[in-house]
Motif scaffolding. Structure first.
Motif, short mmCIF file in Angstrom:
data_model
loop_
_atom_site.label_atom_id
_atom_site.label_comp_id
_atom_site.label_asym_id
_atom_site.label_seq_id
_atom_site.Cartn_x
_atom_site.Cartn_y
_atom_site.Cartn_z
N VAL A 156 -10.60 -1.40 -4.75
CA VAL A 156 -9.85 0.20 -4.87
C VAL A 156 -9.21 -1.21 -3.19
CG1 VAL A 156 -9.18 2.03 -3.50
CG2 VAL A 156 -11.14 1.78 -5.56
N VAL A 157 -7.69 -1.44 -3.48
CA VAL A 157 -7.35 -1.36 -2.56
C VAL A 157 -6.30 -0.40 -1.80
CG1 VAL A 157 -5.72 -3.83 -1.65
CG2 VAL A 157 -7.19 -3.67 -3.41
N THR A 158 -6.44 -1.07 -0.53
CA THR A 158 -5.95 0.70 0.05
C THR A 158 -4.33 -0.42 0.25
OG1 THR A 158 -7.49 1.55 1.18
CG2 THR A 158 -5.62 2.35 2.22
N VAL A 159 -2.97 0.61 0.56
CA VAL A 159 -2.07 -0.58 0.83
C VAL A 159 -1.20 0.81 1.66
CG1 VAL A 159 -0.04 -1.28 -0.12
CG2 VAL A 159 -1.74 -1.64 -1.21
N ALA A 160 -0.68 0.59 2.60
CA ALA A 160 0.07 0.73 3.66
C ALA A 160 1.88 0.78 2.87
CB ALA A 160 0.16 0.65 5.09
N LEU A 161 2.03 1.72 2.55
CA LEU A 161 3.37 2.39 2.25
C LEU A 161 4.51 2.39 3.39
CD1 LEU A 161 2.51 4.58 -1.04
CD2 LEU A 161 2.57 1.57 -0.63
N PRO A 162 5.58 1.70 3.59
CA PRO A 162 6.28 1.00 1.82
C PRO A 162 5.54 -0.43 1.88
CG PRO A 162 8.44 1.12 3.38
CD PRO A 162 7.13 1.90 4.31
N SER A 163 5.31 -1.53 1.37
CA SER A 163 5.30 -2.51 0.63
C SER A 163 5.69 -3.56 -0.14
CB SER A 163 3.37 -2.28 1.36
OG SER A 163 2.55 -3.42 0.84
N ASP A 164 5.78 -4.46 0.38
CA ASP A 164 6.12 -6.04 -0.97
C ASP A 164 4.83 -6.33 -1.24
OD1 ASP A 164 8.28 -4.76 -1.29
OD2 ASP A 164 9.78 -5.76 0.21
N ASP A 165 4.22 -5.87 -0.15
CA ASP A 165 3.07 -7.05 -0.63
C ASP A 165 2.37 -7.13 -1.78
OD1 ASP A 165 2.72 -7.24 2.31
OD2 ASP A 165 1.07 -6.01 2.46
N VAL A 166 2.30 -8.56 -2.39
CA VAL A 166 0.94 -8.81 -4.15
C VAL A 166 -0.43 -7.96 -3.71
CG1 VAL A 166 0.21 -10.25 -5.82
CG2 VAL A 166 2.90 -10.50 -4.15
N VAL A 167 -0.47 -7.06 -4.22
CA VAL A 167 -2.36 -6.95 -4.11
C VAL A 167 -2.77 -7.42 -5.56
CG1 VAL A 167 -4.00 -5.07 -4.39
CG2 VAL A 167 -1.90 -4.69 -3.22
N GLU A 168 -4.06 -8.49 -5.92
CA GLU A 168 -4.17 -9.20 -6.80
C GLU A 168 -5.88 -8.00 -6.88
OE1 GLU A 168 -5.72 -13.22 -8.11
OE2 GLU A 168 -7.13 -12.59 -6.21
#
Length: 94
Positions: free
Chosen positions: A78-90
């Motif tokens: 599980v990857v936590t992503v702060a929004l908004p984001s343009d990051d690539v999540v693998e």
């Protein structure tokens, strides 16, 4: 896993309800894939990704083909992503 097995990619709120905010259903044969989860993919119109500061993104190969978790499923971390984001999540499903 079989090329016809179902893959779910989903974003859930970091805190709050466990229901996915957005989800995509694909097949193992479609992997690897690139996608962008958006408000247009909301599971419920009032629960959009853009309404949250952080989401948990994950992927799962479903042994049963159903969205519900079952024995034999294979999961990514599980990857936590702060929004908004343009990051690539693998996400790597093991």
């Amino acid at each position: 896993v079989s090329p016809e097995d179902t893959v779910f990619v989903m974003a859930r709120p970091q805190s709050g309800p466990r229901m996915p905010l957005a989800a995509v259903k694909k097949r193992v044969a479609d992997l690897p894939l690139e996608l962008t989860l958006t408000d247009a993919m909301a599971m419920m119109p009032q629960m959009k990704l853009s309404a949250f500061d952080e989401v948990n993104v994950s992927a799962r190969v479903s042994a049963s083909g159903n969205a519900s978790v079952s024995e034999g499923d294979r999961n990514s971390r599980v990857v936590t992503v702060a929004l908004p984001s343009d990051d690539v999540v693998e996400l790597i499903i093991q």
